[in-house]
Design an enzyme around this catalytic site. Structure first.
Site, PDB file in Angstrom:
ATOM      1  N   ASN A  72       4.173 -13.541   4.455  1.00 24.62           N
ATOM      2  CA  ASN A  72       4.358 -13.195   3.239  1.00 24.62           C
ATOM      3  C   ASN A  72       3.165 -12.685   2.206  1.00 24.62           C
ATOM      4  OD1 ASN A  72       6.219 -12.724   0.933  1.00 24.62           O
ATOM      5  ND2 ASN A  72       5.078 -14.427   0.060  1.00 24.62           N
ATOM      6  N   ILE A  96      10.015  -4.684  -5.108  1.00 28.07           N
ATOM      7  CA  ILE A  96      10.654  -5.991  -5.447  1.00 28.07           C
ATOM      8  C   ILE A  96      10.511  -6.589  -7.059  1.00 28.07           C
ATOM      9  CG2 ILE A  96      11.255  -8.510  -4.995  1.00 28.07           C
ATOM     10  CD1 ILE A  96       9.831  -7.717  -2.181  1.00 28.07           C
ATOM     11  N   ASP A 128      -5.948 -21.838   3.696  1.00 30.65           N
ATOM     12  CA  ASP A 128      -6.433 -20.662   3.402  1.00 30.65           C
ATOM     13  C   ASP A 128      -6.177 -19.690   4.513  1.00 30.65           C
ATOM     14  OD1 ASP A 128      -7.905 -18.235   2.874  1.00 30.65           O
ATOM     15  OD2 ASP A 128      -9.797 -19.520   2.302  1.00 30.65           O
ATOM     16  N   VAL A 129      -5.192 -18.744   4.321  1.00 26.42           N
ATOM     17  CA  VAL A 129      -5.109 -17.685   5.475  1.00 26.42           C
ATOM     18  C   VAL A 129      -5.996 -16.665   5.573  1.00 26.42           C
ATOM     19  CG1 VAL A 129      -2.354 -18.255   5.291  1.00 26.42           C
ATOM     20  CG2 VAL A 129      -3.565 -16.430   4.273  1.00 26.42           C
ATOM     21  N   LYS A 147      -0.910  -1.884   5.084  1.00 28.90           N
ATOM     22  CA  LYS A 147       0.205  -1.946   5.368  1.00 28.90           C
ATOM     23  C   LYS A 147       0.645  -1.150   6.774  1.00 28.90           C
ATOM     24  CE  LYS A 147       1.777  -5.070   2.572  1.00 28.90           C
ATOM     25  NZ  LYS A 147       2.297  -6.417   3.046  1.00 28.90           N
ATOM     26  N   TYR A 152      -3.969  -0.104   0.012  1.00 30.94           N
ATOM     27  CA  TYR A 152      -2.582  -0.578   0.329  1.00 30.94           C
ATOM     28  C   TYR A 152      -1.821  -0.031   1.402  1.00 30.94           C
ATOM     29  CZ  TYR A 152       1.888  -2.706  -0.616  1.00 30.94           C
ATOM     30  OH  TYR A 152       3.025  -3.333  -0.557  1.00 30.94           O
TER      31      TYR A 152
END
Length: 262
Positions: A85, A181, A58-59, A153, A149
């Site tokens: 990622n 993407i 779990d990051v 970022k 978001y």
């Protein structure tokens, strides 16, 4: 192939979507690849397939990340590339965004990358390796209906820059800024969140007039950028011009942003 032989590449969120494309690109190049995901079901547990291995972690948790790094070092003895990622977007009107939404996006898009980078940096110094942050064009500019978001970022962009100038000299830092993407669920992914925000909000990039990037092609570009130890990868490259204009003339830059909107 020879360049990546005996090299160990770690990808967070590597079980699906763009993360899987990155895993596959490095595996095809000949690297040993470790994919980190939260759920053991995504990989069938801590398993392996060919030169691709999986580790459950779990990051969002310090101890879980530290344990994952230790497990990878124990099993593979080194880490040459670490790619942050994991990420998440959102669709919400600026005035409707809540503090909880800002906290959630900061945790997923920013703090996970900081946590993992700090945990792996000593091992990358030993291997003269690379640390990669997967950002977005929104890391360098604002955009409608995605404020939490964009904010998270932008923070990631600042952290990537700090890594470039303050991490050990032999550690390479790459910041990737791609446009939207392509995904199989692109048409429905943000449909519910976009209710009342207009049709453009539900599209990839929240309405930006840029064709969706092929994930396999972009993953191969990342492999090449690491091989060349480039500091940034901005796709499409023409976005660099917009970023420069925004720095020189915010008024003109904002006008151009609106022209890019659907």
């Amino acid at each position: 192939m020879e360049q990546w032989k005996d090299k160990v590449v770690v990808v967070t969120g590597g079980s699906a979507g763009f993360g899987k494309a990155i895993v596959d690109a490095f595996a095809a190049a000949g690297a040993t690849v470790v994919s980190i995901s939260r759920s053991p079901d995504e990989h069938g547990g801590n398993g392996e397939r060919g030169n691709v291995f999986s580790v459950q972690a779990d990051v969002t948790d310090d101890e879980s990340v530290a344990a994952a790094v230790s497990q990878i070092i124990q099993q593979h003895e080194r880490i040459d590339v670490w790619i942050n990622n994991v990420g998440q977007s959102i669709r919400v009107a600026f005035e409707a965004a809540t503090m909880e939404q800002y906290r959630q996006l900061m945790e997923i898009n920013f703090y996970t990358a900081v946590r993992c980078s700090l945990a792996v940096l000593p091992h990358l110094e030993k291997s003269s390796g690379s640390i990669v942050q997967i950002g977005t064009l929104a890391a360098r500019t604002g955009w409608k209906n995605i404020a939490p978001y964009v904010t998270s970022k932008h923070a990631l962009s600042g952290f990537a820059h700090q890594l470039r100038i303050e991490s050990p000299d032999n550690v390479h830092s790459l910041f990737v800024c791609p446009g939207p993407i392509r995904r199989d669920d692109a048409a429905t992914r943000y449909k519910a969140q976009s209710n009342g925000l207009g049709d453009a909000a539900s599209t990839p990039g929240a309405g930006v007039k840029i064709s969706g990037l092929d994930p396999e092609w972009l993953a191969r570009r990342i492999v090449t950028s690491i091989e060349k130890r480039q500091p940034e990868l901005v796709v499409p490259a023409k976005a660099r011009l917009l970023f420069s204009i925004l720095q020189l003339s915010p008024r003109l830059g904002d006008w151009l942003l609106r022209k890019f909107a659907s």
